[in-house]
Design an enzyme around this catalytic site. Sequence first.
Site, PDB file in Angstrom:
ATOM      1  CD  GLN A 114       3.604  -6.279  -8.524  1.00 13.89           C
ATOM      2  OE1 GLN A 114       2.894  -7.101  -9.082  1.00 13.89           O
ATOM      3  NE2 GLN A 114       4.829  -6.559  -8.139  1.00 13.89           N
ATOM      4  CG  ASN A 115       3.516  -4.292  -1.821  1.00 13.53           C
ATOM      5  OD1 ASN A 115       3.232  -5.221  -2.564  1.00 13.53           O
ATOM      6  ND2 ASN A 115       4.662  -4.225  -1.172  1.00 13.53           N
ATOM      7  CG  HIS A 123      -1.771  -3.765  -8.175  1.00 16.79           C
ATOM      8  ND1 HIS A 123      -1.068  -4.925  -7.902  1.00 16.79           N
ATOM      9  CD2 HIS A 123      -1.824  -3.693  -9.542  1.00 16.79           C
ATOM     10  CE1 HIS A 123      -0.724  -5.514  -9.043  1.00 16.79           C
ATOM     11  NE2 HIS A 123      -1.155  -4.779 -10.037  1.00 16.79           N
ATOM     12  CB  CYS A 143     -23.610  10.982  -3.864  1.00 16.41           C
ATOM     13  SG  CYS A 143     -22.786   9.420  -4.248  1.00 16.41           S
ATOM     14  CB  THR A 173       7.145  -8.805  -7.243  1.00 15.46           C
ATOM     15  OG1 THR A 173       6.030  -9.233  -8.039  1.00 15.46           O
ATOM     16  CG2 THR A 173       8.303  -8.422  -8.139  1.00 15.46           C
ATOM     17  N   PRO A 197      13.916 -14.215  -1.748  1.00 16.43           N
ATOM     18  CG  PRO A 197      12.886 -14.504   0.336  1.00 16.43           C
ATOM     19  CD  PRO A 197      12.863 -13.653  -0.895  1.00 16.43           C
TER      20      PRO A 197
END
Length: 247
Positions: A106-107, A124, A155, A193, A217
């Site tokens: 997700q990082n 992500h 552009c 997570t 943890p």
Amino acid sequence: MTGTPLEELREKVRELTDRARRPVAITGAGVSAESGVPTFRGEDGLWKRFRPEELATPEAFARDPALVWEWYGWRRERIAPARPNPAHRWLAWYERRKPEFLLITQNVDGLHRMAGSRRLVEIHGNLWVVRCTRCGFETEDRRAPLPGLPRCPRCQGLLRPGVVWFGEPIPAEAMARAVEAVQRCDLLLVIGTSAVVYPVAGLPDLAPQATLVEVNPAPTPLTPRAHVSVRAPAGEFFGPLLPEAPG
Ligand code: OAD
């Protein structure tokens, strides 16, 4: 298994990871905490100081792109000096041993890639990628911060960060790759997570067949379902599992 000494848990994880044939790992901000990258939730979490809906949504960007770019510039500056820690390095080493391994992160900090991970889904997006809001052109740009409001080299449209914001879908290809791997995995490592942001938080539900190992943890909604729960910082836990580690 909370009270089990760390060395015993390492042996258990060594055995499970050796034996696995189709392992998958899901990582979150906690895997980069020991590299000095702030997490989102918890005591020093980014979302304690900043409101996600003011910064990490398409509406916020439409309302005030300069403010959103300022926040991403600040994050780029914070993350630029960060280097992979032993948890990133262990995952890169493990990938080389297991041809069917997939890492889903997700990082957006890019540290897994920097550590050498290649079979990687950055679900992500990536903080170092910019994408044109007009023509969709995408490129890597590692400036930290970017000067003012960055413009597309093709552009001149407004560039935006190449990340997924709240309210935006995960790119279909990334999601499909993640779902497919999780559904057929025999070992699922969930590292760092809080397991509360969907759809990633729902991925473990797709793997009732897998042995679930959590390294964090703090307890999470996933902890009661973990077969092995390691309550330790990821870098500290995985460091001694690296092949070059002493002992
Ligand atoms: P969170 O900040 O929600 O959770 C970080 C988790 O890491 C917590 O459960 C901590 O207990 C744990 N942790 C802290 N230090 C650790 C360490 N040294 N080793 C292992 N774990 C540690 O981060 P995520 O779960 O990644 O989304 O957040 C998910 C998503 O929410 C992010 O990708 C981001 C955010 O809003 C988007 O930007 C779309």
